[in-house]
Structures are given as structure tokens and as C-alpha cells.
Design an enzyme around this catalytic site. Structure first.
Site, PDB file in Angstrom:
ATOM      1  N   HIS A  65      50.257  -2.396  25.606  1.00  0.00           N
ATOM      2  CA  HIS A  65      50.567  -3.818  25.778  1.00  0.00           C
ATOM      3  C   HIS A  65      52.070  -4.076  25.878  1.00  0.00           C
ATOM      4  CE1 HIS A  65      50.927  -3.848  21.258  1.00  0.00           C
ATOM      5  NE2 HIS A  65      51.869  -4.712  21.536  1.00  0.00           N
ATOM      6  N   ASP A 109      45.124   1.377  23.315  1.00  0.00           N
ATOM      7  CA  ASP A 109      46.453   0.767  23.427  1.00  0.00           C
ATOM      8  C   ASP A 109      47.524   1.849  23.303  1.00  0.00           C
ATOM      9  OD1 ASP A 109      48.455  -1.065  23.632  1.00  0.00           O
ATOM     10  OD2 ASP A 109      48.133  -2.000  21.665  1.00  0.00           O
ATOM     11  N   SER A 194      55.701  -3.304  17.866  1.00  0.00           N
ATOM     12  CA  SER A 194      54.658  -2.731  18.706  1.00  0.00           C
ATOM     13  C   SER A 194      55.112  -1.417  19.323  1.00  0.00           C
ATOM     14  CB  SER A 194      54.294  -3.698  19.837  1.00  0.00           C
ATOM     15  OG  SER A 194      53.635  -4.822  19.351  1.00  0.00           O
ATOM     16  N   GLY A 195      54.222  -0.438  19.339  1.00  0.00           N
ATOM     17  CA  GLY A 195      54.531   0.833  19.963  1.00  0.00           C
ATOM     18  C   GLY A 195      55.210   1.840  19.071  1.00  0.00           C
TER      19      GLY A 195
END
Length: 240
Positions: A65, A109, A194-195
Site C-alpha cells: 500500500h 501487503d 507502514s512498510g
């Protein structure tokens, strides 16, 4: 460091979730995590940031994402606002999200970023090992996360310096996800993180995917060991 508890599979996240910052973290030891990557992402007219981690001299792993039209990776950073001599700024040649990524509920994801050129590996920049395919972690294993994301759900301030808590691992979804964080301790990854990696026993076992919109734990991580064969195949395909 902060301690977080990963919850059993029976625990349900609060309604309303956001793609994932470190809530309740403290400043990390500078350059203690040389695999960390800071991603500057542009998608159409919007800009955002994500985390990621170096897995080889020319590949960074992050969340699907975090995809954008243009991505720049900063390696070797601690204080992202300073022009540290240790930092390396490399543009992404190609972003390759998992072909079965589903935005809701963030299944698969995971995304590989092929860098325009190899990173210069040194004490400030080096890759982190990945787990064996389908490796399972024992409940109670101490893990850690880090990121430059927001430090409070009550404002839009992110952290200039890398922050980290420690986590304790329990199963959430045995196939593609892990659920991490103790609601009573109030420490979690959050927006902007995120990530970033969930590191257990010096390997990247998870990728921060999403959590509650209030930033309260638990948070959900992509289970890296499920995707080892996909990672290896994709890296071979993207090599010149």
C-alpha cells in the site's frame, strides 16, 4: 526500548483501521538498525512517507500500500531532517507489489523496490536477513519495530529520529498476517511506519501493514516467511 505484547488469534481489532507510526516509542540508538529505509513517495499530486528495509544491495522490502508514481529511498539515516554523512539517497527504478495484493483488508501487503543502483554497504547501511520459508515464531518471542512515523494519534506530528519499541509475538493469522501489540501498554506502530520491519531473532519476520485509526495496539504485520519464494523469484526476475 518499549515492550509490546502480540495478541492471540482470537483478539479482534477495533472497528476502523488505517494503514500504518510508532506510538509510545523512544529514540533509537543512532544507526543501530542499518537496514532501515525511509521512503518518500509521490502519487499523483499527493506526497507521503513509509518505512522499508534493505534486503540486498539493490532491493528494499516494504508494504504494497506504499506504492506511488515516484519513490525515493533514503538509507543510513537517523535524523531524517539532517544531511547526515551516513545517508544514501537512491531513486526506485521499479516498484513491484504482490500481484494478489488486496487493499481491503490488506491481504498480501508486500512490495519489492528495485533501486536504480546498488547501495554502498557499510556500518550505516546493510541488509537484514529474511526468515526461512514458512518459518513460525514461538509465542513469547521478543521482537522489535522501528520507524519515523507519527508519535501520537492526537496530532499530525511525525518523528524526526528513528524510534523503536520491543514486541512479544503471538499468532494472529497463520497464513499471511501477524497481530502485534498489548492494548494495556499503548505502544504500537502507527501512520508513517507502514512498510517497516518486525524484527525477531535478527531476521525480518513482518512488515507493518495496518492498525486502528486511534493508533492503539494491536497492529497487523504481513508475515514475511509466507512470501520468501515470491521474494526470491521476483528478485531474480528484476535483476538486469
Amino acid at each position: 526500548m518499549l515492550i509490546l505484547i502480540l495478541l492471540p488469534a482470537a483478539f479482534l481489532l477495533p472497528s476502523g483501521a488505517v494503514a500504518g507510526e510508532i506510538i509510545g516509542g523512544q529514540e533509537a540508538q543512532p544507526h543501530f538498525r542499518p537496514y532501515m529505509a525511509y521512503l518518500k513517495i509521490q502519487r499523483e499530486e499527493k506526497k507521503r512517507v513509509c518505512g522499508g528495509f534493505l534486503v540486498s544491495k539493490n532491493f528494499v522490502l516494504t508494504a504494497a500500500h506504499c506504492k506511488g508514481d515516484n519513490i525515493t529511498v533514503i538509507l543510513g539515516a537517523h535524523d531524517i531532517t539532517k544531511q547526515e554523512q551516513s545517508r544514501q539517497v537512491i531513486r526506485v527504478r521499479r516498484a513491484y507489489p504482490h500481484q494478489d495484493y488486496d487493499n481491503k483488508p490488506h491481504n498480501n501487503d508486500i512490495m519489492l523496490l528495485k533501486l536504480e543502483h546498488n547501495a554502498h554497504l557499510n556500518e550505516y547501511v546493510s541488509p537484514i536477513p529474511l526468515p526461512m520459508a514458512h518459518q513460525q515464531m514461538r509465542p513469547g518471542t521478543v521482537c522489535s519495530v522501528a520507524g519515523w512515523g507519527r508519535t501520537s494519534a492526537h496530532n499530525n506530528l511525525s518523528s524526526d529520529t528513528l524510534r523503536d519499541p520491543d514486541l512479544i509475538y503471538h499468532d494472529y493469522n497463520p497464513s499471511t498476517m501477524m497481530c502485534v501489540g498489548d492494548p494495556e501498554m499503548g505502544r504500537s506502530s502507527f501512520k508513517g511506519d507502514s512498510g517497516g520491519p518486525l524484527v525477531c531473532q535478527q531476521t525480518a519476520q513482518g512488515i507493518f501493514s495496518w492498525g486502528s485509526e486511534e493508533g492503539t495496539p494491536p497492529a497487523v504485520y504481513t508475515r514475511v516467511s509466507t512470501f520468501i519464494l515470491w521474494i526470491q523469484k521476483t528478485m531474480r526476475m528484476l535483476q538486469p
